[in-house]
Design a protein around this motif. Structure first.
Motif, PDB file in Angstrom:
ATOM      1  N   ALA A  38      -5.593   9.541   4.834  1.00 39.35           N
ATOM      2  CA  ALA A  38      -5.739   8.534   3.790  1.00 39.35           C
ATOM      3  C   ALA A  38      -4.515   7.646   3.754  1.00 39.35           C
ATOM      4  CB  ALA A  38      -5.949   9.187   2.427  1.00 39.35           C
ATOM      5  N   ILE A  39      -4.708   6.434   3.232  1.00 34.27           N
ATOM      6  CA  ILE A  39      -3.631   5.480   3.012  1.00 34.27           C
ATOM      7  C   ILE A  39      -3.735   4.921   1.615  1.00 34.27           C
ATOM      8  CG2 ILE A  39      -5.040   3.682   4.080  1.00 34.27           C
ATOM      9  CD1 ILE A  39      -2.498   2.155   4.758  1.00 34.27           C
ATOM     10  N   ILE A  40      -2.583   4.678   1.009  1.00 34.67           N
ATOM     11  CA  ILE A  40      -2.521   3.898  -0.214  1.00 34.67           C
ATOM     12  C   ILE A  40      -1.474   2.809   0.008  1.00 34.67           C
ATOM     13  CG2 ILE A  40      -0.904   5.515  -1.348  1.00 34.67           C
ATOM     14  CD1 ILE A  40      -2.404   4.691  -4.006  1.00 34.67           C
ATOM     15  N   THR A  41      -1.878   1.567  -0.175  1.00 35.02           N
ATOM     16  CA  THR A  41      -0.969   0.459   0.097  1.00 35.02           C
ATOM     17  C   THR A  41      -0.027   0.246  -1.084  1.00 35.02           C
ATOM     18  OG1 THR A  41      -2.342  -1.273  -0.843  1.00 35.02           O
ATOM     19  CG2 THR A  41      -2.806  -0.614   1.439  1.00 35.02           C
ATOM     20  N   SER A  42       0.915  -0.663  -0.882  1.00 40.81           N
ATOM     21  CA  SER A  42       1.889  -0.955  -1.925  1.00 40.81           C
ATOM     22  C   SER A  42       1.229  -1.557  -3.162  1.00 40.81           C
ATOM     23  CB  SER A  42       2.964  -1.902  -1.396  1.00 40.81           C
ATOM     24  OG  SER A  42       2.380  -3.120  -0.963  1.00 40.81           O
TER      25      SER A  42
END
Length: 111
Positions: free
Chosen positions: A49-53
Motif C-alpha cells: 500500500a501507499i499513502i501520498t503526502s
C-alpha cells in the motif's frame, strides 16, 4: 538521519486483525509519500500500500478491501490496519519512505 521503526506484528488466527505502525524520524514526514511492503519466505518483496503526502491511497489487489493505510502527520507515524487476515498474508512487513527501509515486523497468520 532518516529512521523508520515498525511495530505491531505478531501471531494472529485467520480472520483476525492487526495494526502495524511505522514511526518516522529524521525527515519531513508530512511531505513524503509512504509505503508498506511485505516479504514472505522464499518470495520477493512486494508492494502492499501507499499513502501520498496529500493522503491519497492505493493498494495491491491482494489486500484491497481488507487493509487500510493511514498516517498521523503530527505523530510522524504511518499505520496499516489489517483485517480478515489470511495465512497468505504471513510475511515480514516493511515501511518505506524517503529512500529508506525500516527493519520490518513479522506477521504470522496461523491457527
Amino acid at each position: 538521519q532518516v529512521q523508520l521503526v515498525e511495530s505491531g506484528g505478531g501471531l494472529v488466527q485467520p480472520g483476525g486483525s492487526l495494526r502495524l505502525s511505522c514511526a518516522a524520524s529524521g525527515f519531513s514526514f508530512s511531505s513524503n509519500d509512504m509505503y508498506w511492503y511485505r516479504q514472505a519466505p522464499g518470495k520477493e518483496r512486494e508492494f502492499v500500500a501507499i499513502i501520498t503526502s496529500i493522503g491519497s491511497t492505493n493498494y495491491a489487489d491482494s489486500v484491497k478491501g481488507r487493509f487500510t493505510i493511514s498516517r498521523d502527520n503530527p505523530k510522524n507515524t504511518m499505520y496499516l490496519q489489517m483485517n480478515s487476515l489470511k495465512p497468505e498474508d504471513t510475511a515480514v512487513y516493511y515501511c518505506y519512505g524517503r529512500g529508506k527501509w525500516g527493519q520490518g515486523t513479522q506477521v504470522t497468520v496461523s491457527s
